[in-house]
Design an enzyme around this catalytic site. Structure first.
Site, PDB file in Angstrom:
ATOM      1  N   LYS A 118       0.854  -1.196   0.000  1.00 19.61           N
ATOM      2  CA  LYS A 118       0.000   0.000   0.000  1.00 19.61           C
ATOM      3  C   LYS A 118       0.885   1.239   0.000  1.00 19.61           C
ATOM      4  CE  LYS A 118      -3.709   2.343   2.526  1.00 19.61           C
ATOM      5  NZ  LYS A 118      -4.683   2.219   3.612  1.00 19.61           N
ATOM      6  N   GLY A 131      -0.867   8.007  -5.459  1.00 17.19           N
ATOM      7  CA  GLY A 131      -0.490   6.605  -5.317  1.00 17.19           C
ATOM      8  C   GLY A 131       0.375   6.317  -4.106  1.00 17.19           C
ATOM      9  N   ARG A 181       0.619  -5.277   3.482  1.00 15.62           N
ATOM     10  CA  ARG A 181      -0.451  -5.896   4.260  1.00 15.62           C
ATOM     11  C   ARG A 181      -0.866  -7.229   3.664  1.00 15.62           C
ATOM     12  NH1 ARG A 181      -5.363  -1.500   3.409  1.00 15.62           N
ATOM     13  NH2 ARG A 181      -5.550  -1.784   1.165  1.00 15.62           N
ATOM     14  N   ARG A 188     -13.804  -6.549  -1.601  1.00 14.95           N
ATOM     15  CA  ARG A 188     -14.679  -5.637  -0.845  1.00 14.95           C
ATOM     16  C   ARG A 188     -16.101  -5.714  -1.372  1.00 14.95           C
ATOM     17  NH1 ARG A 188     -10.680  -1.556   0.455  1.00 14.95           N
ATOM     18  NH2 ARG A 188      -8.696  -2.598   0.134  1.00 14.95           N
ATOM     19  N   ASP A 261     -16.633   0.505  -0.060  1.00 14.90           N
ATOM     20  CA  ASP A 261     -15.370   0.028  -0.630  1.00 14.90           C
ATOM     21  C   ASP A 261     -14.366  -0.329   0.474  1.00 14.90           C
ATOM     22  OD1 ASP A 261     -15.633   2.988  -0.496  1.00 14.90           O
ATOM     23  OD2 ASP A 261     -13.484   2.929  -0.867  1.00 14.90           O
ATOM     24  N   ASN A 262     -14.708  -0.036   1.707  1.00 13.74           N
ATOM     25  CA  ASN A 262     -13.823  -0.403   2.820  1.00 13.74           C
ATOM     26  C   ASN A 262     -14.398  -1.550   3.637  1.00 13.74           C
ATOM     27  OD1 ASN A 262     -11.998   1.575   2.109  1.00 13.74           O
ATOM     28  ND2 ASN A 262     -12.816   3.099   3.526  1.00 13.74           N
TER      29      ASN A 262
HETATM   30  P1  AMP Z   1      -9.808   5.333   1.283  1.00  8.42           P
HETATM   31  O1  AMP Z   1     -10.659   6.444   1.807  1.00  8.42           O
HETATM   32  O2  AMP Z   1      -8.394   5.369   1.805  1.00  8.42           O
HETATM   33  O3  AMP Z   1     -10.431   3.999   1.472  1.00  8.42           O
HETATM   34  O4  AMP Z   1      -9.640   5.564  -0.278  1.00  8.42           O
HETATM   35  C1  AMP Z   1     -10.720   5.712  -1.175  1.00  8.42           C
HETATM   36  C2  AMP Z   1     -10.243   5.579  -2.591  1.00  8.42           C
HETATM   37  O5  AMP Z   1      -9.263   6.570  -2.879  1.00  8.42           O
HETATM   38  C3  AMP Z   1      -9.594   4.242  -2.924  1.00  8.42           C
HETATM   39  O6  AMP Z   1      -9.920   3.938  -4.248  1.00  8.42           O
HETATM   40  C4  AMP Z   1      -8.127   4.539  -2.773  1.00  8.42           C
HETATM   41  O7  AMP Z   1      -7.325   3.669  -3.531  1.00  8.42           O
HETATM   42  C5  AMP Z   1      -8.052   5.959  -3.297  1.00  8.42           C
HETATM   43  N1  AMP Z   1      -6.917   6.710  -2.742  1.00  8.42           N
HETATM   44  C6  AMP Z   1      -6.789   7.211  -1.497  1.00  8.42           C
HETATM   45  N2  AMP Z   1      -5.626   7.865  -1.358  1.00  8.42           N
HETATM   46  C7  AMP Z   1      -4.978   7.790  -2.549  1.00  8.42           C
HETATM   47  C8  AMP Z   1      -3.738   8.268  -3.051  1.00  8.42           C
HETATM   48  N3  AMP Z   1      -2.904   8.983  -2.290  1.00  8.42           N
HETATM   49  N4  AMP Z   1      -3.437   7.984  -4.327  1.00  8.42           N
HETATM   50  C9  AMP Z   1      -4.267   7.283  -5.106  1.00  8.42           C
HETATM   51  N5  AMP Z   1      -5.448   6.808  -4.706  1.00  8.42           N
HETATM   52  C10 AMP Z   1      -5.808   7.053  -3.440  1.00  8.42           C
HETATM   53 MG    MG Z   2     -10.232   2.196   1.051  1.00 11.24          MG
END
Ligand code: AMP
Ligand code: MG
Length: 494
Positions: A118, A131, A181, A188, A261-262
């Site tokens: 990650k 990313g 991880r 999901r 998605d989580n």
């Molecule tokens: P999260 O809230 O961390 O579960 O992220 C929600 C979505 O945003 C998921 O599709 C993650 O892969 C994407 N995401 C979060 N932070 C980044 C980042 N810094 N770069 C690219 N994608 C991100």
């Molecule tokens: Mg997420």
């Protein structure tokens, strides 16, 4: 995107055998790609327990070859990196396509563990993101994964963290980090929603069949739900999610971003972001600074999980084929959650079985804890020792309203007498942890790590891996939070 040279793979031979069962589903589900190298990486932390779990030699894990591999600079031989596509509902609103925007799946080890980097760089699903993951959030994910496992809560695990001086822009400039991880599966609810929203019936069925055959084979054979394996799957996921919520509520864990998605199809805790373990027992506590409406407040988690399961049900509906059957498959959530929650709370009180009066006792103490804003972990641990020693004064001291506590204690003592203090204390001391990953403990480890001292991360890891042990000499980690803890603001920024 920089691709690691093919020849680099030789340096990283971990001796791992791989399976690629998710990759075998086909390219509807993912994009193959390489991690983006992390310049001049260094170790932040490694877990030998997780190394052994996935079939890695713990000594090899601390090597430079491992460092390069888990920073995304070399490929582990036999791995097949990819980013998966999913969609989801965020804060109650359909968000469309999301996907692994910064997580890269290396594959699955022979022992059946998927390994994911990650923060390993952009993917086709990064949208506006870079990313990357920052050191602070990677340390929190690493420690919390292992803390939850130590508490017996289903969770993804964390193998290691690498860091780098490479700058990453958030509210301020921070540094990049990659957390590795591990889980049986990272599928999901949002993976199903993705194909359902696009009316892609074939990949939807392929994914459901994969999940059933691989993780829920009993659903294939089940006669329940008219022999419909997809309804049986929905039912099984509902029950696992109900049990997970019961555990979160009992340990005082707030996830902070319960978007669909989580949500793990295996009922695991995944995607550690702005999570928090409760200090004072404040039922409406909101741990995510970005959650202005309090959608994901502590006391809303069980309802939100049900809402999320409803989204999963809608996504599975084309396969289940009958809305009433789908609704029936969700129903068990409403009985399993309260039953599991009560069982967990009874154990916290040292009551090994159900008896008349225990529900009132549980309601009563939760109400008192809330009204007196009592520190949640300290209350339970003190109560465990009080039952052991037969002296309740240290517990009484936690309440402003002593008379109300005394009334509760009277009923509790009557019930407790039916079980015996000694066996009750034994149960309580392995149910109520001494050590939880409070925000300020994570914050202290992060501050030291930012200055290049990673010892605090490993110290915390050691305590949290065995949170029910006394760990002499470490009482400061089990103390009340300092004044400044309440000013820590954790947002979605990670
Ligand atoms: P999260 O809230 O961390 O579960 O992220 C929600 C979505 O945003 C998921 O599709 C993650 O892969 C994407 N995401 C979060 N932070 C980044 C980042 N810094 N770069 C690219 N994608 C991100
Ligand atoms: Mg997420």
């Amino acid at each position: 995107m920089h691709l690691p040279a093919e020849t680099d793979t030789a340096a990283a031979d971990a001796g791992l055998a791989w399976n690629h069962r998710f990759a075998a589903l086909g390219t509807d589900f993912y994009t193959e790609l390489r991690p983006t190298p992390l310049p001049a990486p260094h170790w932040v932390g490694t877990s030998s327990a997780v190394a052994r779990l996935v079939g890695l030699d713990p000594d090899w894990l601390t090597s430079d070859a491992a460092l390069q591999a888990f920073a995304g600079n070399t490929l582990l031989p036999g791995s097949r990196p990819l980013a998966t596509v999913y969609s989801g509902h965020q804060f109650g609103v359909w968000a469309g396509q999301l996907g692994d925007g910064r997580a890269i799946l290396l594959g699955e080890t022979a022992q059946g563990w998927e390994i994911q980097l990650k923060g390993a760089g952009r993917t086709p699903y990064s949208r506006m993101g870079d990313g990357r993951a920052v050191l602070r959030s990677s340390i929190r994910e690493y420690l919390c994964s292992e803390a939850m496992h130590g508490l017996g809560v289903p969770t993804s695990r964390a193998l290691c963290i690498t860091g780098s001086a490479a700058p990453v822009q958030r509210e301020t400039v921070e540094t990049a980090s990659v957390v590795t991880r591990v889980a049986r599966s990272f599928v999901r609810f949002g993976h199903f929603e993705h194909f359902a929203a696009r009316d892609l019936a074939d990949p939807l069925r392929t994914l459901a069949d994969y999940v059933v055959d691989r993780y829920y084979p009993e659903c294939r054979a089940s006669a329940a739900f008219g022999g419909n394996p997809y309804a049986a799957l929905l039912n099984a996921v509902s029950e696992r999610t109900a049990r997970l919520m019961a555990q979160w509520q009992a340990v005082g864990f707030c996830h902070g971003v319960m978007n669909t998605d989580n949500m793990s199809i295996l009922g695991l805790t995944i995607d550690y972001g702005p999570f928090q373990f409760l200090d004072a027992f404040v039922p409406g506590h909101i741990c995510n600074h970005s959650d202005t409406q309090g959608r994901y407040a502590y006391n809303r988690q069980p309802n939100v999980a049900y809402w999320n399961l409803f989204c999963l049900a809608q996504a599975l509906l084309p396969l289940i084929g009958d809305a009433e059957l789908a609704q029936d498959a969700l129903e068990s959530y409403k009985t399993v959650f309260p039953a599991e929650f009560m069982a967990r709370m009874r154990a916290k009180l040292g009551l090994a079985s159900a008896r008349d009066g225990d529900a009132a006792l549980i309601d009563g103490i939760l109400d008192l804890l809330a009204r007196n804003a009592v520190d949640y972990p300290i209350f339970w641990r003190r109560l465990s020792h009080a039952v052991q020693a037969g002296d309740f004064e240290p517990v009484r001291d936690l309440f402003a309203d002593r008379a109300a506590f005394d009334r509760w204690l009277l009923s509790y003592s009557e019930l407790l007498a039916l079980y015996g203090r000694a066996p009750a204390a034994l149960l309580m001391l392995k149910t109520n942890p001494k050590f939880v990953l409070r925000n300020h403990l994570g914050e202290q480890a992060i501050r030291a790590a930012k200055l290049g001292d990673f010892s605090e991360v490993q110290t915390l890891l050691r305590l949290l891996e065995r949170p029910f042990d006394e760990h002499p000499g470490h009482d400061a980690y089990a103390a009340f939070p300092p004044e400044w803890a309440s000013s820590i603001e954790i947002s979605c920024s990670s």
